[in-house]
Design a protein around this motif. Structure first.
Motif, PDB file in Angstrom:
ATOM      1  N   LYS A   1       0.862  -1.181   0.000  1.00  0.00           N
ATOM      2  CA  LYS A   1       0.000   0.000   0.000  1.00  0.00           C
ATOM      3  C   LYS A   1       0.898   1.230   0.000  1.00  0.00           C
ATOM      4  O   LYS A   1       1.651   1.448   0.946  1.00  0.00           O
ATOM      5  CB  LYS A   1      -0.915  -0.002   1.226  1.00  0.00           C
ATOM      6  N   PRO A   2       0.823   2.031  -1.035  1.00  0.00           N
ATOM      7  CA  PRO A   2       1.725   3.186  -1.135  1.00  0.00           C
ATOM      8  C   PRO A   2       1.586   4.170   0.019  1.00  0.00           C
ATOM      9  O   PRO A   2       2.553   4.829   0.372  1.00  0.00           O
ATOM     10  CB  PRO A   2       1.373   3.833  -2.466  1.00  0.00           C
ATOM     11  N   ASP A   3       0.405   4.265   0.627  1.00  0.00           N
ATOM     12  CA  ASP A   3       0.250   5.212   1.735  1.00  0.00           C
ATOM     13  C   ASP A   3       1.032   4.780   2.973  1.00  0.00           C
ATOM     14  O   ASP A   3       1.242   5.573   3.884  1.00  0.00           O
ATOM     15  CB  ASP A   3      -1.221   5.453   2.073  1.00  0.00           C
ATOM     16  N   ARG A   4       1.496   3.556   2.986  1.00  0.00           N
ATOM     17  CA  ARG A   4       2.325   3.062   4.093  1.00  0.00           C
ATOM     18  C   ARG A   4       3.809   3.031   3.708  1.00  0.00           C
ATOM     19  O   ARG A   4       4.632   2.584   4.504  1.00  0.00           O
ATOM     20  CB  ARG A   4       1.885   1.663   4.501  1.00  0.00           C
ATOM     21  N   ASP A   5       4.125   3.452   2.516  1.00  0.00           N
ATOM     22  CA  ASP A   5       5.498   3.406   1.998  1.00  0.00           C
ATOM     23  C   ASP A   5       6.044   4.821   1.905  1.00  0.00           C
ATOM     24  O   ASP A   5       5.659   5.580   1.013  1.00  0.00           O
ATOM     25  CB  ASP A   5       5.497   2.737   0.618  1.00  0.00           C
ATOM     26  N   PRO A   6       6.966   5.205   2.793  1.00  0.00           N
ATOM     27  CA  PRO A   6       7.504   6.570   2.747  1.00  0.00           C
ATOM     28  C   PRO A   6       8.235   6.883   1.439  1.00  0.00           C
ATOM     29  O   PRO A   6       8.290   8.034   1.022  1.00  0.00           O
ATOM     30  CB  PRO A   6       8.461   6.634   3.937  1.00  0.00           C
ATOM     31  N   GLU A   7       8.741   5.867   0.764  1.00  0.00           N
ATOM     32  CA  GLU A   7       9.446   6.082  -0.508  1.00  0.00           C
ATOM     33  C   GLU A   7       8.497   6.468  -1.646  1.00  0.00           C
ATOM     34  O   GLU A   7       8.912   7.062  -2.630  1.00  0.00           O
ATOM     35  CB  GLU A   7      10.230   4.825  -0.902  1.00  0.00           C
ATOM     36  N   PHE A   8       7.228   6.118  -1.499  1.00  0.00           N
ATOM     37  CA  PHE A   8       6.289   6.403  -2.588  1.00  0.00           C
ATOM     38  C   PHE A   8       6.155   7.898  -2.850  1.00  0.00           C
ATOM     39  O   PHE A   8       6.105   8.321  -4.006  1.00  0.00           O
ATOM     40  CB  PHE A   8       4.914   5.778  -2.318  1.00  0.00           C
TER      41      PHE A   8
END
Length: 178
Positions: free
Chosen positions: A72-79
């Protein structure tokens, strides 16, 4: 791994350029639906997921039955950092990482293709199955880009805006989204 799968893996992503070549920047960066990713955000998502998938493959090779949550991109700081790059930069990065992935998959000894990684929703999958999942997931995102490009041209009144929209973190696109 089947030869057809390897060919799809090494080439499927290249269709993005055909979908967006004739689009103006506002068509790529503007969200047509405020709750859905723009074309640029979808490309950023795909680019970031290439890195996630490479990491997962390495873990499957190195560990015994590693477990992976749904990405889930909202949990990925790199996104957020990935999304802030230009579309051209993202495509360049995607092509580079994809070449690395193709080389990695082609270099895996055949006995390692039976190694297992456990997906939170899909369960136990071999490297072959993870690769098919990656391609099916990517094809869903490619279809979204195709539809967004067509929707831009079919809109009766296009609001031109050069604003780049960052993703709304509460409305994420996960790898199982339809």
């Amino acid at each position: 791994m089947y030869q057809q799968t390897i060919e799809r893996f090494c080439n499927q992503h290249k269709t993005i350029k055909n979908y967006i070549d004739d689009l103006p920047p506002e068509a790529i960066y503007r969200r047509l639906n405020p709750d859905k990713f723009s074309i640029h955000e979808t490309i950023a998502y795909l680019t970031r997921y290439h890195h996630v998938f490479m990491n997962r493959l390495h873990m499957i090779i190195q560990d015994i039955n590693p477990y992976f949550e749904v990405y889930k991109p909202d949990r990925d700081p790199e996104f957020r950092f990935t999304c802030a790059k230009s579309t051209g930069s993202l495509l360049h990065e995607m092509y580079r990482v994809r070449d690395e992935l193709c080389g990695f998959l082609q270099a895996i000894p055949s006995e390692d293709f039976a190694r297992i990684g456990i997906h939170e929703v899909l369960g136990r999958m071999t490297i072959d199955q993870w690769s098919e999942f990656f391609l099916l997931h990517e094809s869903t995102q490619l279809f979204k880009i195709f539809k967004l490009a067509g929707s831009f041209w079919s809109m009766e009144s296009v609001l031109h805006s050069n604003v780049i929209h960052l993703p709304l973190l509460s409305n994420y696109l996960d790898e199982l989204a339809v």
